[in-house]
Design an enzyme around this catalytic site. Structure first.
Site, PDB file in Angstrom:
ATOM      1  N   TRP A  55      -9.449  -7.494   5.101  1.00 58.03           N
ATOM      2  CA  TRP A  55      -8.220  -7.250   4.222  1.00 58.03           C
ATOM      3  C   TRP A  55      -8.346  -5.710   3.507  1.00 58.03           C
ATOM      4  CZ3 TRP A  55      -7.566 -11.609   2.797  1.00 58.03           C
ATOM      5  CH2 TRP A  55      -6.098 -12.066   1.965  1.00 58.03           C
TER       6      TRP A  55
ATOM      7  N   ASP B 110      -2.890  -1.859  -3.386  1.00 59.71           N
ATOM      8  CA  ASP B 110      -1.549  -2.098  -4.255  1.00 59.71           C
ATOM      9  C   ASP B 110      -2.404  -3.201  -5.412  1.00 59.71           C
ATOM     10  OD1 ASP B 110      -0.319  -3.684  -2.371  1.00 59.71           O
ATOM     11  OD2 ASP B 110       1.380  -3.424  -3.671  1.00 59.71           O
TER      12      ASP B 110
ATOM     13  N   GLU C 215      -1.856  -6.278  -2.891  1.00 61.11           N
ATOM     14  CA  GLU C 215      -2.470  -6.075  -1.840  1.00 61.11           C
ATOM     15  C   GLU C 215      -1.799  -6.054   0.039  1.00 61.11           C
ATOM     16  OE1 GLU C 215      -4.629  -9.890  -1.930  1.00 61.11           O
ATOM     17  OE2 GLU C 215      -6.076  -8.701  -2.709  1.00 61.11           O
ATOM     18  N   GLU C 216      -0.455  -5.051  -0.167  1.00 60.97           N
ATOM     19  CA  GLU C 216       0.173  -4.574   0.641  1.00 60.97           C
ATOM     20  C   GLU C 216       0.542  -2.977   1.111  1.00 60.97           C
ATOM     21  OE1 GLU C 216       3.855  -6.704   0.005  1.00 60.97           O
ATOM     22  OE2 GLU C 216       3.318  -8.710   0.390  1.00 60.97           O
TER      23      GLU C 216
ATOM     24  N   GLU D 145       1.593 -20.606  -7.174  1.00 67.71           N
ATOM     25  CA  GLU D 145       1.690 -19.819  -7.633  1.00 67.71           C
ATOM     26  C   GLU D 145       3.162 -18.927  -7.312  1.00 67.71           C
ATOM     27  OE1 GLU D 145       1.323 -17.037  -3.517  1.00 67.71           O
ATOM     28  OE2 GLU D 145      -0.459 -15.962  -4.518  1.00 67.71           O
TER      29      GLU D 145
HETATM   30  C1  NOJ Z   1      -2.691 -11.352   1.408  1.00 65.40           C
HETATM   31  C2  NOJ Z   1      -2.398 -10.991  -0.372  1.00 65.40           C
HETATM   32  O1  NOJ Z   1      -3.209 -11.696  -1.053  1.00 65.40           O
HETATM   33  C3  NOJ Z   1      -0.842 -11.425  -0.431  1.00 65.40           C
HETATM   34  O2  NOJ Z   1      -0.591 -10.129  -1.224  1.00 65.40           O
HETATM   35  C4  NOJ Z   1      -0.086 -10.000   1.016  1.00 65.40           C
HETATM   36  O3  NOJ Z   1       0.805 -10.426   0.169  1.00 65.40           O
HETATM   37  C5  NOJ Z   1      -0.760 -10.718   2.110  1.00 65.40           C
HETATM   38  N1  NOJ Z   1      -1.931 -10.658   2.233  1.00 65.40           N
HETATM   39  C6  NOJ Z   1       0.035 -10.266   3.404  1.00 65.40           C
HETATM   40  O4  NOJ Z   1      -0.951  -8.907   3.373  1.00 65.40           O
HETATM   41  C1  NOJ Z   2      -2.099 -12.654  -3.792  1.00 63.59           C
HETATM   42  C2  NOJ Z   2      -2.143 -11.894  -4.854  1.00 63.59           C
HETATM   43  O1  NOJ Z   2      -0.615 -10.840  -3.907  1.00 63.59           O
HETATM   44  C3  NOJ Z   2      -2.248 -11.099  -5.173  1.00 63.59           C
HETATM   45  O2  NOJ Z   2      -2.259  -9.930  -6.115  1.00 63.59           O
HETATM   46  C4  NOJ Z   2      -4.144 -12.453  -5.991  1.00 63.59           C
HETATM   47  O3  NOJ Z   2      -5.195 -11.063  -6.479  1.00 63.59           O
HETATM   48  C5  NOJ Z   2      -3.723 -12.420  -4.951  1.00 63.59           C
HETATM   49  N1  NOJ Z   2      -3.077 -13.338  -4.245  1.00 63.59           N
HETATM   50  C6  NOJ Z   2      -5.209 -13.672  -5.411  1.00 63.59           C
HETATM   51  O4  NOJ Z   2      -4.497 -14.235  -6.850  1.00 63.59           O
END
Ligand code: NOJ
Ligand code: NOJ
Length: 595
Positions: free
Chosen positions: A141, A197, A200-201, A424
């Site tokens: 992750w 951030d 999560e990227e 979402e």
């Molecule tokens: C899963 C993350 O939750 C999401 O925010 C992100 O865009 C994708 N992984 C790709 O990295």
């Molecule tokens: C992807 C989002 O980018 C992230 O901000 C969020 O925490 C997870 N999904 C779970 O909702």
């Protein structure tokens, strides 16, 4: 005047004062209907429901495509904050057991050693998500994510203040403070190290995380003091964070940058910034720009630029005039589930404006500066200055901004299915639901947008007592996760070198430091001083990291086309940083394709 003329004059007048009455009522109707659905769906997603441990906030019941059957610290904290605000605003005491269960189980989560670290040095608190039975998540992750403890601290302070007032001091000292202390200590210790951030990227520092960290430590200090645990390092670090926060403001471009990594801007216009702005809202702080209040000129300039980046971007936004609300995603060129509009980002844009309107009304004036004038000029030409609530300009603006804000909610309303369930995302092509179903955070964002529109604003966190930083930030931000940072040198030359300065060579690659394959974030190579036609760039990367990369060229003219190097086999170049020392990659020759 004929009766009919009088009636239409009255209608016109009332439209001037309140915006189109029809829009206003349909927005209210939608929110009124959706709000109880939102609360119910949030509660349905909290353990022991769904088989989760009591108090665990499940991100979404979706177990595949995507699997969101986890608890994210960020989603959970923002959801709890919205429930605490509702408890206070509506005196809905039925929420108390859920909130207290949440708080209790956080102590368990904090103690789980995990791939982000452990409990003994608190590094494990940066872990973004856990299993719903409160055990470790062991998959790959984007970690650590440092916003979680800060956001949770803010939710805890909000409940802690309420509980103290309502004679539940025992819960505060025995159950809440131990969790809160860990979070405040974590932020104090780790805020200036890089992390991922909120999306999560991107690994680096983000406006969202840094501003949430400031709020957490600032209010955390005064709440801790009220319990006799005031630790001056909370306040010292809050000041340092606020100082660093200012560097996200780009005064040339009039935007708030979203991320900074290795001193480099990675993504400027991002809805995560808006989410950070509404999180930092304090209705008693006026339009302060140091804390990026929703009505500050900086925050409004950001709103303007962000919304414009999404205009004509999605087909569902086509045909809207230039001052009408549109659907917003996370950032343009997002590819996650095709990068559609998100409910929570579109609602955040509305909430920012509702917060702004609340403050303008409260202070009886609004101010237009050279920074915010483009935002205001959307609604008709206005000059820089301060407008009192008695002025016609003020009235015109407040009415237009209210209509504009409702427009974002109306986009969400239009693409909410008949059963009221919020996923979402919703398709940018046709508005159908996309990605995780019943996203807890989508519902929380609906509740808070509605509360802001109704003028039910959260309690102050003391932002008006924040003083603007002076001089150099101290300590300067240390943006390294590890002390072993590797210098990596990329070297390239062009097989068809033409005239001086006609093209520029860049490198782009798979990791955030190399722009995550986004050609607009590629790194420019500079001419080597002593070797004509050889270009290079040296950047800093973490040790033992593998990456792919490729060179691209851009013509030095506007609307520059991007050309990718013709690398044999069509694959990518590869590199891996050593454990220590530095790395110089083999000199590449940029081959042009024949076509
Ligand atoms: C899963 C993350 O939750 C999401 O925010 C992100 O865009 C994708 N992984 C790709 O990295
Ligand atoms: C992807 C989002 O980018 C992230 O901000 C969020 O925490 C997870 N999904 C779970 O909702």
């Amino acid at each position: 005047m004929k009766a009919a003329a009088i009636v239409s004059a009255i209608v016109l007048l009332s439209q001037l004062v309140q915006g189109s009455p029809q829009t206003v009522s349909s927005t209210s109707k939608y929110l009124k209907n959706e709000d109880p659905i939102a609360v119910q769906r949030i509660l349905d997603n909290i353990g022991p429901n769904l088989g989760a441990k009591a108090g665990i906030v499940v991100a979404s019941p979706s177990t595949e495509d995507p699997n969101y059957f986890y608890t994210w610290t960020r989603d959970g904290a923002l959801t709890m904050k919205s429930l605490v605000e509702r408890l206070i605003a509506e005196n809905d005491v039925s929420l108390i057991p859920t909130i207290e269960n949440y708080i209790k189980v956080q102590l368990t989560l904090q103690h789980i050693d995990n791939l982000s670290g452990n409990f003994s040095d608190l590094s494990g608190l940066g872990e973004p998500k856990f299993m719903v039975n409160a055990t470790e998540f062991t998959g790959d992750w984007g970690r650590p994510q440092r916003d979680g403890p800060a956001l949770r601290a803010t939710a805890l302070v909000a409940y802690g203040k309420y509980a103290q007032k309502h004679n539940n001091k025992k819960f505060v000292t025995e159950s809440l403070w131990p969790v809160l202390k860990n979070d405040l200590d974590y932020v104090t210790k780790y805020w200036n190290l890089t992390g991922f951030d909120l999306w999560e990227e991107t690994s680096g520092s983000s406006f969202f995380t840094i501003s949430a960290s400031h709020r957490a430590l600032f209010e955390g200090f005064s709440f801790a003091s009220s319990l006799g645990h005031g630790n001056s390092s909370y306040l010292t670090q809050a000041k340092n964070i606020l100082c660093y926060l200012q560097s996200f403001w780009d005064s040339d471009a009039n935007v708030i940058n979203a991320d900074i990594a290795n001193g480099k801007l990675l993504r400027d216009l991002d809805s995560g910034t808006t989410v950070g702005i509404i999180h930092g809202f304090d209705s008693e702080a006026g339009c302060d720009s140091t804390t990026f209040q929703p009505c500050s000129d900086r925050a409004l300039a950001h709103h303007y630029a962000l919304v414009n980046s999404f205009r004509n971007y999605y087909p569902v936004n086509n045909g809207k005039s230039s001052n009408e609300a549109v659907a917003l995603g996370r950032y343009i060129h997002d590819v996650y589930y095709n990068g559609n509009p998100w409910y929570l980002t579109t609602l955040a844009a509305a909430e920012q404006l509702y917060d702004a309107i609340y403050v303008w009304k409260k202070q009886g004036r609004l101010e237009i500066t050279t920074i915010s004038e483009s935002f205001f000029n959307q609604f008709g030409s206005v000059s820089v200055g301060t407008y009192k609530s008695s002025s016609s300009t003020y009235k015109k603006i407040v009415s237009a901004v209210s209509t504009y804000a409702d427009g974002f909610v109306d986009m969400v309303a239009k693409y909410t299915p008949a059963d009221g369930r919020l996923h979402e995302q919703f398709s940018g092509w046709n508005g159908t639901s996309v990605s995780a179903k019943d996203l807890t955070w989508s519902y929380a964002s609906l509740m808070t947008a509605k509360a802001a529109r109704d003028g039910k604003v959260p309690d102050s966190w003391g932002a008006k007592k924040v003083s603007a930083p002076k001089g150099k930030c101290s300590p300067g931000p240390v943006h390294v996760v590890s002390n072993d940072i590797i210098s990596v040198k990329f070297v390239a030359t062009d097989s068809e070198l033409t005239g001086f300065g006609s093209t520029s060579i860049y490198v782009v690659g798979s990791i955030p430091e190399l722009g995550s394959w986004s050609t607009s974030a590629a790194i420019l190579l500079q001419g080597e001083p002593d070797t004509y036609g050889v270009y290079s760039a040296t950047i800093k990367l973490p040790p033992s990291t593998s990456f792919e990369y490729k060179y691209i060229e851009k013509l030095n003219c506007p609307q520059a086309a991007v050309e990718w190097e013709d690398y044999p086999g069509g694959g990518n170049r590869e590199g891996t940083t050593p454990k220590s020392g530095s790395l110089t990659l083999p000199t590449a020759t940029f081959e042009h394709s024949d076509s």
